[in-house]
Design an enzyme around this catalytic site. Structure first.
Site, short mmCIF file in Angstrom:
data_model
loop_
_atom_site.label_atom_id
_atom_site.label_comp_id
_atom_site.label_asym_id
_atom_site.label_seq_id
_atom_site.Cartn_x
_atom_site.Cartn_y
_atom_site.Cartn_z
N ASP A 110 0.86 -1.18 0.00
CA ASP A 110 0.00 0.00 0.00
C ASP A 110 0.90 1.23 0.00
OD1 ASP A 110 -1.73 2.09 0.49
OD2 ASP A 110 -2.77 1.12 2.15
N HIS A 111 0.89 1.96 -1.13
CA HIS A 111 1.82 3.08 -1.27
C HIS A 111 1.50 4.24 -0.34
CE1 HIS A 111 5.08 5.14 -3.05
NE2 HIS A 111 5.01 4.60 -4.26
N ARG A 112 0.31 4.27 0.24
CA ARG A 112 -0.02 5.33 1.18
C ARG A 112 0.78 5.20 2.47
NH1 ARG A 112 -6.33 4.30 1.73
NH2 ARG A 112 -5.39 2.23 2.13
#
Length: 419
Positions: free
Chosen positions: A391-393
């Protein structure tokens, strides 16, 4: 006066469940703490306990039927009470049960029912998105409906009940009621003979969560090939002196290696929320287990502090309970990292979907002999391809790369997992 037994929320996010089996019969005496029924949620089958003494006077939701959270599913009679008291008020035994109002939908009697309902339903009601869509499709007005969901929220079953209770209007003609080209609801045109298998609670939840994950979580993927010859040699040496049912699997090494990697890169052991990134103190690893109803991910808690033998024994026990639908909520809720291993099916590599709110999942492929270069010479090694979905967040690219590099180092030097 009689006491309502309501369906409580047995797990986080639970909106409804199936009453799998009543363990008490009508007329049977019940003591507080007695097991009343087995309840099948989206993750497991759990037991519902009585919250008060009495006699099970009336079962409102039978075996195999679905009920919403906070819906009354049975009535308990007090001492000296019988069915004659049902005309009077009923006391809740827990929560605040709300029964869906079965008010006929007036709009259903009109030609433009769906349009009218859609216009009416644009007014803000405490209803789930699915309930709104269903109400518009079936021409049911949300006004006048009492929700049976959490805090009185209108959910799917409330709309279905209202639609069923609406007066049936005879069609003008068979052609008007069923166009020649129309197929049964939900069946694509042109489909031949088939068997319709109704969705289980688990299957519906898996579909909803996977759709949510792909729509809302910005995935990115990192790949690596790991040399597992040393691991296989160590595993063979360990298992040579162990009973067959206690042997260590490659998956046990993978779990322990992931835990070690997260300990080395703690900033990747996180959970994303809208308000903050939660940095987890414990390394809890979820492992995908295939069951008849779908995938479930039981947790190995504090996996970085456990030996390979302890992980192996715990994983076997969790997988067995998962396949029997006997996991407790605390055994599958939580964690920030998952493993999905399809290597036993001969899958070389794949990309797995993150299980929100977790931040990463490792997809593990099969080990296979491949030609590699070693010291300028051609050699053969057993290579295992892995893909890390992140999850790039919550985890940036460089941090994800550090985590995967740490895993590769640990899995290729397995002796370090024994200390």
């Amino acid at each position: 006066m009689p006491i309502e037994v309501v369906l409580p929320a047995l797990s986080a996010g639970m909106e409804d469940a199936v009453i799998a089996k009543w363990l008490k019969a009508e007329g049977e005496t019940v003591k507080k703490g007695d097991l009343l029924a087995e309840v099948e949620t989206d993750k497991a089958t759990m037991e519902l306990e009585a919250e008060a003494d009495g006699t099970l006077g009336r079962i409102l939701v039978g075996d195999g039927k679905r009920a919403n959270v906070n819906q009354a599913i049975a009535l308990l009679f007090g001492e000296g009470e019988d069915a004659s008291v049902l005309a009077g008020p009923v006391a809740p035994v827990s929560g605040a049960p709300v029964t869906a109002a079965l008010t006929p939908a007036v709009a259903a009697t009109k030609p433009l029912a769906a349009v009218a309902a859609l216009a009416e339903n644009t007014v803000r009601h405490a209803a789930s998105p699915l309930a709104r869509r269903l109400a518009a499709d079936r021409g049911v007005a949300l006004d006048g409906l009492t929700g049976s969901g959490p805090k009185g929220r209108i959910v799917r079953i409330d709309v279905e009940r209202a639609a069923q209770s609406a007066p049936v209007v005879a069609p003008v003609s068979a052609a008007a009621a069923q166009p020649m080209s129309a197929a049964p609801k939900g069946v694509p045109p042109g489909i031949g003979p088939h068997e319709a298998v109704p969705h289980t609670s688990m299957r519906r939840t898996i579909a909803r969560r996977l759709l949510e994950a792909k729509q809302t979580v910005p995935h990115f993927y990192l790949n690596a090939d790991c040399d597992i010859d040393a691991l296989l040699a160590l595993r063979a040496e360990i298992n040579a002196k162990r009973p067959k049912d206690e042997r260590i699997s490659v998956n046990d090494f993978v779990i322990r290696a992931c835990a070690a990697a997260l300990s080395l890169v703690p900033d990747a052991n996180v959970v994303w929320t809208e308000e903050a990134i939660l940095k987890l103190q414990d390394v809890d690893i979820a492992v995908a287990v295939a069951t008849d109803g779908g995938l479930i991910t039981p947790l190995i808690r504090q996996a970085d502090r456990k030996s390979l033998g302890a992980i192996s024994a715990e994983m076997k026990a969790l997988a067995a309970r998962a396949r029997e639908n006997r996991l407790k909520p605390e055994e599958f809720q939580g964690g920030g990292f998952s493993i999905s291993n399809l290597g036993m099916y001969g899958v070389k590599s794949f990309s797995a979907i993150i299980n929100p709110p977790q931040s990463a999942i490792l997809a593990v492929g099969a080990g296979e002999r491949r030609p590699v270069e070693r010291d300028g010479q051609l050699a053969f090694a057993t290579m295992m391809s892995v893909t890390l979905s992140v999850d790039h967040r919550a985890v940036d690219g460089a941090l994800g790369a550090q985590l995967l590099a740490a895993f590769k180092t640990v899995i290729e030097e397995p002796m370090n997992l024994l200390v």
